[in-house]
Design a protein around this motif. Structure first.
Motif, PDB file in Angstrom:
ATOM      1  N   GLY A 216       0.998  -1.130   0.065  1.00  0.00           N
ATOM      2  CA  GLY A 216      -0.100   0.216   0.093  1.00  0.00           C
ATOM      3  C   GLY A 216       0.974   1.067   0.026  1.00  0.00           C
ATOM      4  N   ASN A 217       0.247   2.449  -0.284  1.00  0.00           N
ATOM      5  CA  ASN A 217       1.043   3.606  -0.357  1.00  0.00           C
ATOM      6  C   ASN A 217       1.573   3.916   0.998  1.00  0.00           C
ATOM      7  N   SER A 218       1.093   3.599   2.363  1.00  0.00           N
ATOM      8  CA  SER A 218       1.638   3.780   3.524  1.00  0.00           C
ATOM      9  C   SER A 218       2.719   3.004   3.656  1.00  0.00           C
ATOM     10  N   GLY A 219       2.734   1.837   3.246  1.00  0.00           N
ATOM     11  CA  GLY A 219       3.867   0.792   3.272  1.00  0.00           C
ATOM     12  C   GLY A 219       4.934   1.391   2.738  1.00  0.00           C
ATOM     13  N   VAL A 220       4.625   1.748   1.488  1.00  0.00           N
ATOM     14  CA  VAL A 220       6.043   2.123   0.546  1.00  0.00           C
ATOM     15  C   VAL A 220       6.481   3.128   0.956  1.00  0.00           C
ATOM     16  N   ILE A 221       5.623   4.338   1.436  1.00  0.00           N
ATOM     17  CA  ILE A 221       6.262   5.415   2.125  1.00  0.00           C
ATOM     18  C   ILE A 221       7.046   5.412   3.460  1.00  0.00           C
ATOM     19  N   LEU A 222       6.473   4.208   4.057  1.00  0.00           N
ATOM     20  CA  LEU A 222       7.434   3.988   5.167  1.00  0.00           C
ATOM     21  C   LEU A 222       8.722   3.127   4.915  1.00  0.00           C
ATOM     22  N   SER A 223       8.539   2.362   3.965  1.00  0.00           N
ATOM     23  CA  SER A 223      10.020   1.986   3.485  1.00  0.00           C
ATOM     24  C   SER A 223      10.824   2.689   2.936  1.00  0.00           C
ATOM     25  N   GLN A 224      10.439   3.858   2.415  1.00  0.00           N
ATOM     26  CA  GLN A 224      11.199   4.879   1.777  1.00  0.00           C
ATOM     27  C   GLN A 224      12.036   5.587   2.962  1.00  0.00           C
ATOM     28  N   LEU A 225      11.014   5.912   3.871  1.00  0.00           N
ATOM     29  CA  LEU A 225      11.583   6.705   5.069  1.00  0.00           C
ATOM     30  C   LEU A 225      12.680   6.166   5.857  1.00  0.00           C
ATOM     31  N   PHE A 226      12.621   4.633   5.829  1.00  0.00           N
ATOM     32  CA  PHE A 226      13.767   3.904   6.452  1.00  0.00           C
ATOM     33  C   PHE A 226      14.720   3.578   5.527  1.00  0.00           C
ATOM     34  N   ARG A 227      14.580   3.423   4.250  1.00  0.00           N
ATOM     35  CA  ARG A 227      15.600   3.267   3.108  1.00  0.00           C
ATOM     36  C   ARG A 227      16.677   4.517   3.082  1.00  0.00           C
ATOM     37  N   GLY A 228      16.017   5.583   2.983  1.00  0.00           N
ATOM     38  CA  GLY A 228      16.911   6.906   3.396  1.00  0.00           C
ATOM     39  C   GLY A 228      17.730   7.019   4.513  1.00  0.00           C
ATOM     40  N   PHE A 229      16.906   6.580   5.857  1.00  0.00           N
ATOM     41  CA  PHE A 229      17.781   6.453   6.939  1.00  0.00           C
ATOM     42  C   PHE A 229      18.997   5.650   6.928  1.00  0.00           C
ATOM     43  N   ALA A 230      18.700   4.300   6.540  1.00  0.00           N
ATOM     44  CA  ALA A 230      19.924   3.189   6.445  1.00  0.00           C
ATOM     45  C   ALA A 230      20.848   3.959   5.480  1.00  0.00           C
ATOM     46  N   LYS A 231      20.540   4.363   4.205  1.00  0.00           N
ATOM     47  CA  LYS A 231      21.727   4.939   3.290  1.00  0.00           C
ATOM     48  C   LYS A 231      22.510   6.102   4.165  1.00  0.00           C
ATOM     49  N   SER A 232      21.979   6.831   4.899  1.00  0.00           N
ATOM     50  CA  SER A 232      22.736   7.503   5.549  1.00  0.00           C
ATOM     51  C   SER A 232      23.637   7.202   6.787  1.00  0.00           C
ATOM     52  N   LEU A 233      23.008   6.118   7.372  1.00  0.00           N
ATOM     53  CA  LEU A 233      23.739   5.483   8.456  1.00  0.00           C
ATOM     54  C   LEU A 233      24.847   4.304   7.863  1.00  0.00           C
ATOM     55  N   ALA A 234      24.918   4.147   6.799  1.00  0.00           N
ATOM     56  CA  ALA A 234      25.424   2.894   6.049  1.00  0.00           C
ATOM     57  C   ALA A 234      27.002   2.745   6.453  1.00  0.00           C
ATOM     58  N   THR A 235      27.767   3.789   6.735  1.00  0.00           N
ATOM     59  CA  THR A 235      29.165   3.432   7.024  1.00  0.00           C
ATOM     60  C   THR A 235      29.360   3.560   8.431  1.00  0.00           C
ATOM     61  N   LEU A 236      28.440   3.778   9.366  1.00  0.00           N
ATOM     62  CA  LEU A 236      28.739   3.964  10.817  1.00  0.00           C
ATOM     63  C   LEU A 236      28.351   2.712  11.519  1.00  0.00           C
ATOM     64  N   LYS A 237      29.390   2.552  12.638  1.00  0.00           N
ATOM     65  CA  LYS A 237      29.028   1.527  13.646  1.00  0.00           C
ATOM     66  C   LYS A 237      28.184   1.888  14.911  1.00  0.00           C
ATOM     67  N   GLU A 238      28.533   3.286  15.136  1.00  0.00           N
ATOM     68  CA  GLU A 238      27.547   3.766  16.059  1.00  0.00           C
ATOM     69  C   GLU A 238      27.073   5.361  15.553  1.00  0.00           C
ATOM     70  N   ALA A 239      25.839   5.743  16.275  1.00  0.00           N
ATOM     71  CA  ALA A 239      25.671   7.046  15.651  1.00  0.00           C
ATOM     72  C   ALA A 239      25.325   8.124  16.740  1.00  0.00           C
ATOM     73  N   THR A 240      25.631   9.270  16.507  1.00  0.00           N
ATOM     74  CA  THR A 240      25.473  10.393  17.656  1.00  0.00           C
ATOM     75  C   THR A 240      24.108  10.528  17.251  1.00  0.00           C
ATOM     76  N   ALA A 241      23.807  11.800  18.056  1.00  0.00           N
ATOM     77  CA  ALA A 241      22.309  12.348  17.759  1.00  0.00           C
ATOM     78  C   ALA A 241      22.353  13.287  16.545  1.00  0.00           C
ATOM     79  N   ALA A 242      23.402  13.715  16.130  1.00  0.00           N
ATOM     80  CA  ALA A 242      23.363  14.574  14.908  1.00  0.00           C
ATOM     81  C   ALA A 242      23.123  13.649  13.893  1.00  0.00           C
ATOM     82  N   ASP A 243      24.038  12.158  13.798  1.00  0.00           N
ATOM     83  CA  ASP A 243      23.807  11.361  12.881  1.00  0.00           C
ATOM     84  C   ASP A 243      22.490  10.950  12.633  1.00  0.00           C
ATOM     85  N   LEU A 244      21.840  10.481  13.680  1.00  0.00           N
ATOM     86  CA  LEU A 244      20.606  10.230  13.567  1.00  0.00           C
ATOM     87  C   LEU A 244      19.527  11.162  13.028  1.00  0.00           C
TER      88      LEU A 244
END
Length: 580
Positions: A69-97
C-alpha cells in the motif's frame, strides 16, 4: 528499538485502520504498515548486528521487499533513506540520527509523484526537521528521540488543518498516526534502557509478541478457479528448456582470496548465454542471483571468483512439473501447506511460490493485473492478462509479490495494472527494482483496469500502448457501492453506520439505507455527463433480483444506454459500475 516500534504498531493497527477517512469496511492503513514493518523486523532478526549501519540496512531491506500500500511504501522509503545515511557507521550520534531521519524524508518525498501535506509525509518531515535543529545543541540520543516523537505527534494533531477532509470527518491522518506509534515504541525502548530494565529479556518478549507472518485471507478450495494455471497447464514438461531454477547469494566478504571486480552487466551477459529469468541485485557486500539454467555447474563456476556462495537453492522444474501433472493439482501447484506470506494468485497459486516456467521463446508483452473476486479475475484473464494477483484494500500485494510475478513472466515488456489507488506505489517500486522492462499504468479502479487492457495492442510499441492504455483508463467513469462502518459526514453527505455509500471516482456522492436507492443515485451522478455503455459488475453480496430491477430502472431512465452485467464475485462491494 525497531522491534518495540513494530510491536506497538501491531497492537494499534486496528486503531490506525479506523482513522481512514472513508468509512468503508476495508480501510487498511494500519494493516499495510503492520505488514510492512513486520517484514522489516523479520529481516532484522535474520541479520542481527551491533553496527547501526548494518542493522538499519537489514531493516530497510525487509521493509522495501515487504512494502504494501501507499503507507507501506512511504514507510519503507523513510527507512531506506535513514539506512543509506547511516550505512558506513558502527555507532551514531544524535546528529547522525537526525541527519538520517532528514535523508529518509527526502527520499520518501521523491518517491511520491504528488506529495500531499497533512499526511504521513508531513508528520515525518516535521519530526525530522525538529530533530536536526535539536541535535545542533543537544547530544543525548534518548532526548532526541523523545523530541522526534513529541514533534511528530504535534504535527499529527495538525493534519486536520492541512487536509480539510480530515477535519470534516474529525480524525487525524492514519499513516501519520502509524508512524507516531513506531516513534513511541522507540521512546519506550530507550526509557526502559535508561531505567535499567533488562533489554535482552525485552527483546525476547517483543519477538514472542511479533507474529512471523500476518495471515492473509485464503480462498476456500471450492472458491478457487476450476481452470488450471495457464503457465503450467499449457506447457509440456519437455518444453522447459532451462530446467534448473537457481537462487543463491554471493557474499563478497567471505572469500579467503582476492576477488574479481564485479561487473554486473558483464555477469548478466555471461548468464544469458545459457539461461533466462535472470535477476541480479547488488546490495553492498552481497549479490543476490536468480537464474534458470541448463548447466548449474557453469553458473557456480562463473560466480565463485566474485565471492563465497551461500543460501543455495536449486529446483528441477521439469521434476516439479511432472509432480503437478501426476497429482492433477496444477491449481494448487506444489504449495501444499506453504505459508501464504503475500498476495495470492487467483489461479490458486501463492505469489511467493510462483515457478517462472519459461518456454523456448519469450513473448513481446506480458500483463499483470490486481483484482478482487473470482469473476473479475476471469474477466482479466479472458482479456489476455497473463497473471492476476489477488488484491483488494485488505489484501494489497507487496513489492515482493509484484517482483515475483514479474520474474515469472517470460516477456520482453511487462505492464502492471494496480487497479487500486492504494497499490500504485508498491507497483511503481517493484518496477523500479526489477531488471525487466516494466511499465505501470496507474489504474485506480477495476473498470479502469479493464478499459486499459482492452486498449492494449500487441503489434504496437510499448510507448504507444502506454499512452493508449492510460488514455482509455482515464476516459472511464468509475463507481462503487459498499456499506459504511461508522457515522460521519463527508463533503456534505451525512452518513450513518450501515448505510450504503456510493463512491464516484474518489468522492462519496450518496448515502442511503437502501441498496437499490444508493445504486440509482450513484448512477444518476455518473451519467450526468452522458454515456453510451454501462457495465455492472455484481459482487458476492449482490442478489440477482435486485440486479435485474436496477437494470430495468437504468433502461427506463436512459433508453439509449447499452447495459452489460458481469458476475464479479468481489467481497464488500455489492456493485462496481463503469460508464463509457
Amino acid at each position: 528499538m525497531a522491534l518495540l516500534g513494530a510491536e506497538l504498531l501491531q497492537h494499534n493497527a486496528e486503531r490506525v485502520n479506523a482513522l481512514n477517512v472513508f468509512p468503508v469496511p476495508d480501510g487498511d492503513t494500519g494493516t499495510n504498515m503492520n505488514l510492512t514493518m513486520s517484514s522489516g523486523v523479520r529481516e532484522l532478526r535474520s541479520r542481527p548486528s551491533e553496527d547501526i549501519g548494518k542493522a538499519a540496512e537489514a531493516l530497510s531491506k525487509g521493509l522495501l521487499m515487504g512494502a504494501r500500500g501507499n503507507s507501506g511504501v512511504i514507510l519503507s522509503q523513510l527507512f531506506r533513506g535513514f539506512a543509506k545515511s547511516l550505512a558506513t557507521l558502527k555507532e551514531a550520534t544524535a546528529a547522525d540520527l537526525a541527519a538520517a531521519l532528514q535523508y529518509g524524508v527526502d527520499m520518501a518525498y521523491k518517491a511520491v509523484v504528488k506529495p500531499v501535506e497533512g499526511t504521513i509525509l508531513t508528520v515525518a518531515k516535521e519530526g525530522a526537521k525538529h530533530a536536526v535543529q535539536y541535535a545542533r545543541r543537544n547530544s543525548e540520543v534518548p532526548d532526541l528521540i523523545r523530541e522526534l516523537h513529541r514533534r511528530a505527534d504535534e504535527a499529527l494533531q495538525r493534519t486536520p488543518d492541512q487536509l480539510p477532509v480530515l477535519k470534516q470527518v474529525g480524525v487525524v491522518d492514519s499513516g501519520g498516526q502509524g508512524l507516531v506509534y513506531i516513534y513511541e515504541g522507540f521512546v519506550r525502548y530507550l526509557t526502559d534502557l535508561e531505567s535499567g530494565h533488562d533489554t535482552d529479556s525485552m527483546y525476547v518478549a517483543t519477538e514472542a509478541a511479533m507474529p512471523e507472518e500476518v495471515p492473509m485471507p485464503v480462498p476456500k478450495p471450492s472458491e478457487r478457479r476450476a481452470e488450471p494455471s495457464s503457465a503450467q497447464a499449457r506447457l509440456a514438461t519437455e518444453d522447459i528448456e532451462f530446467l534448473y531454477d537457481m537462487e543463491f547469494f554471493i557474499n563478497r566478504t567471505r572469500s579467503g582470496k582476492s576477488m574479481m571486480f564485479f561487473d554486473e552487466s558483464a555477469y548478466k551477459k555471461a548468464l544469458e548465454k545459457d539461461g533466462d529469468s535472470i535477476l541480479v541485485i547488488e546490495d553492498d557486500d552481497v549479490i543476490k542471483v536468480h537464474v534458470h539454467s541448463r548447466r548449474p555447474g557453469d553458473v557456480f563456476n562463473l560466480s565463485l571468483p566474485y565471492g563465497e556462495l551461500t543460501d543455495i537453492h536449486i529446483l528441477n522444474m521439469r521434476e516439479q512439473h511432472r509432480d503437478i501433472v501426476e497429482h492433477d493439482a496444477v491449481i494448487a501447484g506444489s504449495i501444499g501447506s506453504a505459508d501464504l506470506s503475500g498476495a495470492e494468485l487467483l489461479s490458486g497459486q501463492a505469489a511467493s511460490e510462483v515457478t517462472p516456467v519459461q518456454a523456448f521463446e519469450r513473448a513481446p508483452y506480458g500483463i499483470i493485473a490486481v483484482a478482487m473476486g473470482e469473476g473479475i479475475a476471469e474477466m482479466f484473464l479472458a482479456s489476455d492478462v497473463d497473471t492476476v494477483l489477488s488484491g483488494g484494500q485488505t489484501m494489497n500485494p507487496s513489492t515482493e509479490d509484484f517482483l515475483k510475478a514479474i520474474e515469472a513472466l517470460a516477456a520482453d515488456h511487462i505492464f502492471l495494472l494496480p487497479n487500486n489507488g492504494n497499490i500504485i506505489l508498491a507497483a511503481e517500486q517493484a518496477a523500479e527494482l526489477s531488471n525487466s522492462n516494466v511499465t505501470v499504468i496507474p489504474t485506480r479502479t477495476i473498470p479502469q483496469g479493464l478499459a486499459a487492457v482492452l486498449a492494449f495492442k500487441e503489434d504496437q510499441r510499448p510507448e504507444r500502448n502506454r499512452d493508449w492504455m492510460k488514455g482509455a483508463a482515464e476516459a472511464v467513469v468509475s463507481g462503487q457501492v459498499t456499506k459504511s462502518v461508522r457515522d460521519t459526514s463527508i463533503d456534505g453527505v451525512d452518513i450513518r453506520e450501515g448505510d450504503y455509500i456510493g463512491i464516484k471516482e474518489k468522492a462519496i456522492v450518496v448515502s442511503d439505507g437502501d441498496l437499490l436507492a444508493a445504486c440509482q443515485q450513484l448512477l444518476g451522478s455518473m451519467l450526468e455527463g452522458g454515456g453510451e455503455l454501462l457495465t455492472v459488475i455484481a459482487g458476492a453480496e449482490a442478489e440477482a433480483e435486485l440486479t435485474a430491477t436496477l437494470c430495468e430502472w437504468a433502461e427506463g431512465e436512459y433508453p439509449d444506454l447499452e447495459i452489460e452485467v458481469q458476475p464479479g464475485g468481489q467481497p464488500l462491494y455489492p456493485y462496481l459500475f463503469a460508464v463509457e
